[in-house]
Design a protein around this motif. Sequence first.
Motif, short mmCIF file in Angstrom:
data_model
loop_
_atom_site.label_atom_id
_atom_site.label_comp_id
_atom_site.label_asym_id
_atom_site.label_seq_id
_atom_site.Cartn_x
_atom_site.Cartn_y
_atom_site.Cartn_z
N UNK A 18 0.86 -1.14 0.19
CA UNK A 18 -0.09 -0.17 -0.13
C UNK A 18 0.77 1.29 -0.08
N UNK A 19 2.00 1.30 -0.29
CA UNK A 19 3.04 2.38 -0.33
C UNK A 19 2.64 3.11 -1.42
N UNK A 20 2.82 4.48 -1.46
CA UNK A 20 2.45 5.23 -2.39
C UNK A 20 3.56 5.20 -3.66
N UNK A 21 4.67 4.66 -3.36
CA UNK A 21 5.89 4.62 -4.19
C UNK A 21 5.41 3.30 -5.12
N UNK A 22 5.64 3.57 -6.40
CA UNK A 22 5.23 2.32 -7.28
C UNK A 22 6.18 1.23 -7.53
N UNK A 23 7.70 1.68 -7.63
CA UNK A 23 8.63 0.98 -8.37
C UNK A 23 9.47 0.29 -7.16
N UNK A 24 8.56 -0.70 -6.61
CA UNK A 24 8.89 -1.71 -5.37
C UNK A 24 9.14 -3.11 -5.95
N UNK A 29 12.96 10.09 -2.12
CA UNK A 29 13.09 11.64 -2.15
C UNK A 29 14.66 11.96 -1.45
N UNK A 30 14.59 11.42 -0.14
CA UNK A 30 15.97 11.75 0.59
C UNK A 30 17.03 11.10 -0.20
N UNK A 31 17.05 9.86 -0.69
CA UNK A 31 18.25 9.47 -1.59
C UNK A 31 18.73 10.66 -2.72
N UNK A 32 17.88 10.96 -3.54
CA UNK A 32 17.78 11.92 -4.43
C UNK A 32 18.25 13.10 -4.24
N UNK A 33 17.78 13.78 -3.11
CA UNK A 33 18.12 15.22 -2.67
C UNK A 33 19.39 15.15 -2.02
N UNK A 91 22.04 12.61 -2.56
CA UNK A 91 23.01 11.62 -3.19
C UNK A 91 23.62 10.75 -2.12
N UNK A 92 23.07 10.25 -1.20
CA UNK A 92 23.64 9.35 -0.33
C UNK A 92 23.86 7.76 -0.62
N UNK A 93 24.51 6.96 0.10
CA UNK A 93 24.85 5.72 -0.06
C UNK A 93 23.79 4.91 0.90
N UNK A 94 23.22 5.81 1.79
CA UNK A 94 22.31 4.81 2.79
C UNK A 94 21.29 5.99 3.47
N UNK A 95 20.14 5.56 3.69
CA UNK A 95 19.15 6.30 4.45
C UNK A 95 18.67 5.73 5.63
N UNK A 96 18.42 6.42 6.68
CA UNK A 96 17.99 5.71 7.84
C UNK A 96 16.96 6.90 8.44
N UNK A 97 15.97 6.11 9.44
CA UNK A 97 15.00 6.84 10.17
C UNK A 97 14.98 6.58 11.74
#
Length: 256
Positions: free
Chosen positions: A25-31, A102-106, A108-114
């Motif tokens: 149900x994620x809004x992002x489609x390319x999963x 969006x965070x990756x693209x903004x 240009x990171x190798x990894x993202x965490x929350x």
Amino acid sequence: MKVSIITVVFNGAEHIRDCIESIINQTYSDIEYIVVDGKSTDGTVDIVESYGARIARFVSEPDKGLYDAMNKGISMATGDVIGLLNADDFYRHDRVIENMVATFKRTNSDAVYGDMLYVDRVDTQSLKRYWRSGWYTENAFLWGWMPGHLSFFAKRWMYEKYGLFRLDMKSAADYELLLRFIHKNNAKLAYMDEVTIVMRAGGISNSSLKNRLRANREDRLAWDMNGLKPYFFTLWLKPLRKLSQYITKPPKPVTP
């Protein structure tokens, strides 16, 4: 940007629907959604198969445990980014993957965490812990820091270059991998300042003093394996930092 999400499960029929629904149900489609099952006997396989093509890859076979199953999923993944979500857990809202990409693209990171929430296994509105990872600073691992593992999304090339989970560790394979990726190999990180993962409470490393001491020994081994030297207090700061997680309250989810 294609995102591969991997769920590992063994006899998880009680909760796996929540996990699957939170992904499809994620809004992002390319999963690309991959489920790796350890030959469950409780109806898990039937539940997973009922979702048909919404699950891109599904295997059900014996494995050597949690991290072996994760490695299988990572090896099957074809996405640019890889994330892990266990069968008991779920994303907090339907824009987690969209925000992560969006965070990756903004950045240009190798990894993202929350951040992550731990909740009661039955009443998921009952909060147990709030793991606020916070912003990363250089050498933060020396001060007992680590991000919540399931909130960690990494570029696939990192697994290809730096390796998968070590199967010779019982409870600290996630810590060792993060230490290897971030502290040893200087992954460029970006922080999503929001709760991304909701986890049902219960874990192998913190369920008893005996297990906590074993985890501490494995944490030390993780440094040795990577040819790294912690401060004398590093491995005691790590569990101590978790105390605040039982006191701090999380922000309410932002309504899109």
